[in-house]
Design a protein around this motif. Structure first.
Motif, PDB file in Angstrom:
ATOM      1  N   CYS A  40     -22.251  33.909 -23.227  1.00 35.39           N
ATOM      2  CA  CYS A  40     -20.953  33.336 -23.522  1.00 35.39           C
ATOM      3  C   CYS A  40     -21.187  32.390 -24.705  1.00 35.39           C
ATOM      4  CB  CYS A  40     -20.518  32.583 -22.271  1.00 35.39           C
ATOM      5  SG  CYS A  40     -18.813  32.261 -22.196  1.00 35.39           S
ATOM      6  N   LYS A  42     -20.006  30.338 -28.621  1.00 35.31           N
ATOM      7  CA  LYS A  42     -19.030  29.722 -29.503  1.00 35.31           C
ATOM      8  C   LYS A  42     -19.155  30.410 -30.852  1.00 35.31           C
ATOM      9  CE  LYS A  42     -19.348  25.213 -30.745  1.00 35.31           C
ATOM     10  NZ  LYS A  42     -19.527  23.768 -30.478  1.00 35.31           N
ATOM     11  N   GLN A  43     -18.044  30.839 -31.444  1.00 38.72           N
ATOM     12  CA  GLN A  43     -18.078  31.445 -32.767  1.00 38.72           C
ATOM     13  C   GLN A  43     -17.925  30.324 -33.795  1.00 38.72           C
ATOM     14  OE1 GLN A  43     -18.107  33.142 -36.146  1.00 38.72           O
ATOM     15  NE2 GLN A  43     -16.037  32.305 -35.776  1.00 38.72           N
ATOM     16  N   ILE A  44     -18.874  30.231 -34.741  1.00 41.52           N
ATOM     17  CA  ILE A  44     -18.892  29.068 -35.639  1.00 41.52           C
ATOM     18  C   ILE A  44     -18.734  29.395 -37.118  1.00 41.52           C
ATOM     19  CG2 ILE A  44     -20.247  27.624 -34.060  1.00 41.52           C
ATOM     20  CD1 ILE A  44     -22.725  28.399 -35.845  1.00 41.52           C
ATOM     21  N   ASN A  48     -14.174  33.841 -40.263  1.00 42.02           N
ATOM     22  CA  ASN A  48     -13.244  34.590 -39.419  1.00 42.02           C
ATOM     23  C   ASN A  48     -12.461  33.588 -38.572  1.00 42.02           C
ATOM     24  OD1 ASN A  48     -14.317  34.357 -36.584  1.00 42.02           O
ATOM     25  ND2 ASN A  48     -16.137  35.177 -37.591  1.00 42.02           N
TER      26      ASN A  48
ATOM     27  N   ILE B   2     -28.684  29.418 -33.834  1.00 42.42           N
ATOM     28  CA  ILE B   2     -27.520  30.068 -34.437  1.00 42.42           C
ATOM     29  C   ILE B   2     -27.827  31.561 -34.544  1.00 42.42           C
ATOM     30  CG2 ILE B   2     -26.162  30.350 -36.554  1.00 42.42           C
ATOM     31  CD1 ILE B   2     -26.647  27.352 -37.068  1.00 42.42           C
ATOM     32  N   ARG B   3     -26.931  32.380 -34.035  1.00 41.48           N
ATOM     33  CA  ARG B   3     -27.066  33.833 -34.211  1.00 41.48           C
ATOM     34  C   ARG B   3     -26.099  34.270 -35.294  1.00 41.48           C
ATOM     35  NH1 ARG B   3     -26.209  36.745 -28.986  1.00 41.48           N
ATOM     36  NH2 ARG B   3     -28.211  35.755 -28.565  1.00 41.48           N
ATOM     37  N   VAL B   6     -23.436  40.340 -38.728  1.00 51.98           N
ATOM     38  CA  VAL B   6     -22.450  40.931 -39.640  1.00 51.98           C
ATOM     39  C   VAL B   6     -22.269  42.395 -39.245  1.00 51.98           C
ATOM     40  CG1 VAL B   6     -24.225  41.366 -41.414  1.00 51.98           C
ATOM     41  CG2 VAL B   6     -21.807  41.327 -42.071  1.00 51.98           C
ATOM     42  N   GLU B  39     -32.216  42.310 -35.841  1.00 54.68           N
ATOM     43  CA  GLU B  39     -31.829  43.605 -35.279  1.00 54.68           C
ATOM     44  C   GLU B  39     -30.915  44.349 -36.236  1.00 54.68           C
ATOM     45  OE1 GLU B  39     -31.170  43.506 -30.642  1.00 54.68           O
ATOM     46  OE2 GLU B  39     -30.279  41.742 -31.578  1.00 54.68           O
ATOM     47  N   GLU B  90     -18.348  38.774 -40.949  1.00 54.51           N
ATOM     48  CA  GLU B  90     -19.439  37.926 -40.479  1.00 54.51           C
ATOM     49  C   GLU B  90     -18.997  37.171 -39.230  1.00 54.51           C
ATOM     50  OE1 GLU B  90     -21.975  35.801 -43.498  1.00 54.51           O
ATOM     51  OE2 GLU B  90     -20.393  36.489 -44.845  1.00 54.51           O
ATOM     52  N   ILE B  91     -19.840  37.155 -38.231  1.00 52.56           N
ATOM     53  CA  ILE B  91     -19.564  36.448 -36.976  1.00 52.56           C
ATOM     54  C   ILE B  91     -20.834  35.693 -36.600  1.00 52.56           C
ATOM     55  CG2 ILE B  91     -18.947  36.713 -34.542  1.00 52.56           C
ATOM     56  CD1 ILE B  91     -17.641  39.415 -35.305  1.00 52.56           C
ATOM     57  N   ASP B  92     -20.711  34.379 -36.453  1.00 59.95           N
ATOM     58  CA  ASP B  92     -21.892  33.558 -36.124  1.00 59.95           C
ATOM     59  C   ASP B  92     -21.676  32.858 -34.793  1.00 59.95           C
ATOM     60  OD1 ASP B  92     -22.919  34.332 -38.541  1.00 59.95           O
ATOM     61  OD2 ASP B  92     -22.427  32.464 -39.564  1.00 59.95           O
ATOM     62  N   TYR B  93     -22.733  32.809 -34.013  1.00 60.51           N
ATOM     63  CA  TYR B  93     -22.606  32.255 -32.672  1.00 60.51           C
ATOM     64  C   TYR B  93     -23.594  31.117 -32.404  1.00 60.51           C
ATOM     65  CZ  TYR B  93     -19.965  36.472 -31.348  1.00 60.51           C
ATOM     66  OH  TYR B  93     -19.032  37.476 -31.239  1.00 60.51           O
ATOM     67  N   GLU B  94     -23.135  30.212 -31.566  1.00 64.51           N
ATOM     68  CA  GLU B  94     -23.987  29.206 -30.939  1.00 64.51           C
ATOM     69  C   GLU B  94     -23.789  29.363 -29.435  1.00 64.51           C
ATOM     70  OE1 GLU B  94     -22.842  25.298 -32.102  1.00 64.51           O
ATOM     71  OE2 GLU B  94     -24.155  25.265 -33.846  1.00 64.51           O
ATOM     72  N   PRO B  95     -24.769  28.996 -28.627  1.00 63.17           N
ATOM     73  CA  PRO B  95     -24.550  29.056 -27.167  1.00 63.17           C
ATOM     74  C   PRO B  95     -23.367  28.168 -26.793  1.00 63.17           C
ATOM     75  CG  PRO B  95     -26.862  28.644 -27.672  1.00 63.17           C
ATOM     76  CD  PRO B  95     -26.124  28.504 -28.963  1.00 63.17           C
ATOM     77  N   LEU B  96     -22.583  28.607 -25.820  1.00 60.41           N
ATOM     78  CA  LEU B  96     -21.442  27.823 -25.344  1.00 60.41           C
ATOM     79  C   LEU B  96     -21.846  27.086 -24.083  1.00 60.41           C
ATOM     80  CD1 LEU B  96     -18.351  27.178 -25.550  1.00 60.41           C
ATOM     81  CD2 LEU B  96     -17.994  29.108 -24.034  1.00 60.41           C
TER      82      LEU B  96
END
Lengths: 98, 98
Positions: A40, A42-44, A48, B2-3, B6, B39, B90-96
């Motif tokens: 789960c 957070k999109q940062i 987008n 940070i993940r 794209v 990946e 582009e979509i970047d994630y951090e843990p929520l």
């Protein structure tokens, strides 16, 4: 392996309590058979308009389909997803052999 | 963590040799300092129009920025990405933490 991901934005009217209830419901999806590596997030990225993301993996397409059709998933979509989510995009991956 | 991800589609005129050359160039990005869990994936959901995805992780925002500004990444964008990619997100994630 199939990695099922969805990036999404909650409706403006979902307040912090509603958000908490939504993510509590999200966590129950992890109990559905076949779900692995549930995340789960957070999109940062400012590139987008989405705020959150979910990611999970399935061993194969059959388990992914069983998840989609599972009563707990169907209930989640009807009772939480449709009511709380404003916009979303589903993106599914398989490893690329190249 | 940070993940950075794209999801993208190559231009129609990119043939299989061009595609191979593109992904060979993609793989060189893994040598840039800070890149973890790289990946290269096939996008398989019929619910969007993208065909491929890349995913990588960085320990923190500073390493992610260093990657973005690294000469090898800038060169890749100019010489391969812009020339071969038709559309991307582009979509970047951090843990929520919730």
């Amino acid at each position: 392996m199939i990695r099922h991901t969805v990036v999404f934005k909650l409706k403006d009217q979902v307040d912090s309590l509603g958000e908490q209830a939504f993510f509590n419901a999200v966590k129950e999806l992890t109990a559905i058979p076949g779900v692995q590596k549930f995340e789960c997030m957070k999109q940062i990225s400012p590139k987008n308009n989405f705020d959150f993301g979910l990611s999970m993996e399935f061993e194969n397409a059959e388990l992914y389909e069983q998840y989609n059709n599972h009563p707990s998933h169907v209930h989640f979509v009807q009772e939480h997803w449709i009511k709380s989510v404003q916009d979303f995009l589903e993106i599914d991956y398989e490893p690329l052999v190249n």
